[in-house]
Scaffold this motif. Structure first.
Motif, PDB file in Angstrom:
ATOM      1  N   THR A   9      38.825  24.637  37.541  1.00  0.00           N
ATOM      2  CA  THR A   9      38.135  25.673  38.111  1.00  0.00           C
ATOM      3  C   THR A   9      37.146  26.302  36.774  1.00  0.00           C
ATOM      4  O   THR A   9      37.236  26.145  35.607  1.00  0.00           O
ATOM      5  N   THR A  10      35.833  26.760  37.519  1.00  0.00           N
ATOM      6  CA  THR A  10      35.385  27.589  36.728  1.00  0.00           C
ATOM      7  C   THR A  10      35.255  29.127  36.863  1.00  0.00           C
ATOM      8  O   THR A  10      35.570  29.412  37.953  1.00  0.00           O
ATOM      9  N   ALA A  11      35.360  29.867  35.533  1.00  0.00           N
ATOM     10  CA  ALA A  11      35.340  31.297  35.858  1.00  0.00           C
ATOM     11  C   ALA A  11      34.644  32.265  34.722  1.00  0.00           C
ATOM     12  O   ALA A  11      34.380  31.508  33.697  1.00  0.00           O
ATOM     13  N   ILE A  12      34.314  33.154  35.096  1.00  0.00           N
ATOM     14  CA  ILE A  12      33.398  34.237  34.161  1.00  0.00           C
ATOM     15  C   ILE A  12      34.557  35.124  33.669  1.00  0.00           C
ATOM     16  O   ILE A  12      34.834  36.026  34.757  1.00  0.00           O
ATOM     17  N   ALA A  13      34.422  35.390  32.486  1.00  0.00           N
ATOM     18  CA  ALA A  13      35.235  36.257  31.859  1.00  0.00           C
ATOM     19  C   ALA A  13      34.472  37.458  31.120  1.00  0.00           C
ATOM     20  O   ALA A  13      33.730  37.128  30.555  1.00  0.00           O
ATOM     21  N   TYR A  14      35.070  38.771  31.423  1.00  0.00           N
ATOM     22  CA  TYR A  14      34.338  39.829  30.618  1.00  0.00           C
ATOM     23  C   TYR A  14      35.011  40.259  29.434  1.00  0.00           C
ATOM     24  O   TYR A  14      36.430  40.309  29.694  1.00  0.00           O
ATOM     25  N   LEU A  15      34.479  40.203  28.497  1.00  0.00           N
ATOM     26  CA  LEU A  15      35.225  40.846  27.209  1.00  0.00           C
ATOM     27  C   LEU A  15      34.902  42.075  27.053  1.00  0.00           C
ATOM     28  O   LEU A  15      34.049  43.039  26.752  1.00  0.00           O
ATOM     29  N   ARG A  16      36.046  42.813  27.752  1.00  0.00           N
ATOM     30  CA  ARG A  16      35.982  44.380  28.138  1.00  0.00           C
ATOM     31  C   ARG A  16      36.365  45.267  26.702  1.00  0.00           C
ATOM     32  O   ARG A  16      36.847  44.526  25.744  1.00  0.00           O
ATOM     33  N   ASN A  17      35.967  46.248  26.690  1.00  0.00           N
ATOM     34  CA  ASN A  17      35.931  47.489  25.691  1.00  0.00           C
ATOM     35  C   ASN A  17      37.342  47.867  25.581  1.00  0.00           C
ATOM     36  O   ASN A  17      37.593  48.712  26.569  1.00  0.00           O
ATOM     37  N   PRO A  18      38.302  47.589  24.594  1.00  0.00           N
ATOM     38  CA  PRO A  18      39.503  48.080  24.443  1.00  0.00           C
ATOM     39  C   PRO A  18      39.636  49.604  24.457  1.00  0.00           C
ATOM     40  O   PRO A  18      40.593  50.336  24.944  1.00  0.00           O
ATOM     41  N   ASP A  19      38.566  50.167  23.737  1.00  0.00           N
ATOM     42  CA  ASP A  19      38.585  51.628  23.782  1.00  0.00           C
ATOM     43  C   ASP A  19      38.186  52.326  25.051  1.00  0.00           C
ATOM     44  O   ASP A  19      38.736  53.595  25.389  1.00  0.00           O
ATOM     45  N   VAL A  20      37.681  51.791  26.226  1.00  0.00           N
ATOM     46  CA  VAL A  20      37.495  52.279  27.487  1.00  0.00           C
ATOM     47  C   VAL A  20      39.050  52.286  28.071  1.00  0.00           C
ATOM     48  O   VAL A  20      39.261  53.564  28.791  1.00  0.00           O
ATOM     49  N   VAL A  21      39.791  51.109  27.816  1.00  0.00           N
ATOM     50  CA  VAL A  21      41.018  50.945  28.665  1.00  0.00           C
ATOM     51  C   VAL A  21      41.867  52.195  27.865  1.00  0.00           C
ATOM     52  O   VAL A  21      42.479  53.014  28.563  1.00  0.00           O
ATOM     53  N   ALA A  22      41.925  52.238  26.434  1.00  0.00           N
ATOM     54  CA  ALA A  22      42.742  53.344  25.733  1.00  0.00           C
ATOM     55  C   ALA A  22      42.462  54.479  26.437  1.00  0.00           C
ATOM     56  O   ALA A  22      43.388  55.434  26.657  1.00  0.00           O
TER      57      ALA A  22
END
Length: 272
Positions: free
Chosen positions: A192-205
Motif C-alpha cells: 500500500t501507499t500511505a502519507i505519514a505526517y511528521l507531527r510536532n511532539p511538543d503539541v502532543v506534550a
C-alpha cells in the motif's frame, strides 16, 4: 524511554513507511524506541523473542560490514550482528530473525555513511550463509515485488473493506458461515501507499499536559494508565484532521479517550 514512552501511541505505524522514500537513522531508531544512533544495524520492533518486525540498516560503502545487493532491489546480502568478530546466531537480534521465518524484515539502505536511508520494502530471511573466515550473513529476499503499478492506496483499501463488511452483515448468517468454511486462515498481503505526517511532539506534550488526565471530549478521567510510565492514557486528536488541511497546533488538538477518538473518526464528529 521514560521521556518519550507516553507518546508511543502517537508515532508512525509500520504501514506508513513508503518504498523509495528516505529516512534518517534518527527516525528509524526513534521508531524502534531506542533513541540512540549507536544501536546497530538491526533494530527489533517489539519485544524479543517474537518482535512485530525488524529493521535492517544496510550501508554499502564505508560501513562495518560489506553488505551488498545480490540482485538489486530484491535480494540482499546482509551480515549478522557480531561482537568482537563473532557472528553468533544466539545474539538477540540475529535469533529474532532466524527463529521467526515469517518475521517481516524492513530493509533500509544507503551507499555511504551520513546519508539518509532509502526504504527498499519488506524482505524475509531465506537462509544464513557462513563464510570461511567465520563471518555470517543473511540472504534476504523481497517478500513481494512492489512497484507503482501494483501498490494500493491505503485509504481506498480501508473504504473498500468497510463496504465489504457492510455487505457481509446484510447477507444471511448461513451464507456467511458457508463462506467461512472454505475461507483461507491466513490473509493475503498487498503493498500500500500511505502519507505519514511528521507531527510536532511538543503539541502532543502540551495538549496532554493541558488535559490533566481528563478527556476533553466526554469529561471523564482517562480509562487507564500507560504501562510505560503510569501517566493517564489519552490520545491526541486534531479537531480539523491533518488530511483535511488542519494545523498541527495546540489550538487544533485535543486530548481524548479512545472511545471519543473512535467516535470522531467513525461516528458523528463533535469538531469539524
Amino acid at each position: 524511554m521514560a521521556k518519550f514512552g507516553k507518546f508511543a501511541s502517537e508515532r508512525t505505524r509500520l504501514d506508513d513507511f513508503v518504498v523509495g522514500q528516505r529516512y534518517t537513522s534518527s527516525q528509524l531508531v526513534i521508531f524502534a524506541e531506542l533513541y540512540d544512533n549507536r544501536s546497530g544495524g538491526i533494530l527489533l520492533i517489539g519485544n524479543p523473542p517474537k518482535p512485530q518486525a525488524v529493521f535492517v540498516k544496510a550501508t554499502f560503502s564505508g560501513g562495518k560490514y560489506p553488505n551488498k545487493w545480490i540482485s538489486e532491489p530484491d535480494r540482499l546480502k546482509y551480515y549478522l550482528k557480531s561482537r568482537n568478530a563473532v557472528f553468533s546466531e544466539t545474539y538477540i537480534e540475529n535469533a529474532a530473525i532466524i527463529k521467526n521465518p515469517d518475521l517481516p524484515v524492513f530493509v533500509f539502505h544507503r551507499l555511504e555513511e551520513r546519508q539518509p536511508f532509502t526504504f527498499a520494502g519488506q524482505f524475509r530471511a531465506e537462509r544464513v550463509v557462513s563464510e570461511a573466515d567465520g563471518s555470517k550473513w543473511f540472504d534476504l529476499v523481497q517478500s513481494s515485488v512492489i512497484s507503482p503499478t501494483n501498490r494500493v492506496d491505503e485509504g481506498e483499501l480501508r473504504r473498500t473493506f468497510a463496504q465489504k463488511v457492510a455487505n457481509a452483515v446484510q447477507t444471511s448468517r448461513e451464507a456467511r458461515l458457508n463462506r467461512l468454511k472454505s475461507a483461507p486462515k491466513r490473509p493475503p498481503t498487498v503493498a500500500t501507499t500511505a502519507i505519514a505526517y511528521l507531527r510536532n511532539p511538543d503539541v502532543v506534550a502540551e495538549v496532554l499536559y493541558r488535559s490533566q488526565g481528563v478527556c476533553e471530549g466526554c469529561g471523564m478521567n482517562a480509562p487507564f494508565d500507560r504501562k510505560s510510565d503510569g501517566s493517564p492514557y489519552l490520545e491526541v486528536h486534531h479537531k480539523m484532521h491533518l488530511s483535511e488541511g488542519g494545523e498541527d497546533t495546540v489550538e487544533n488538538a485535543i486530548a481524548i479517550c479512545p472511545n471519543c477518538h473512535r467516535r470522531e473518526h467513525f461516528g458523528t464528529r463533535t469538531w469539524q
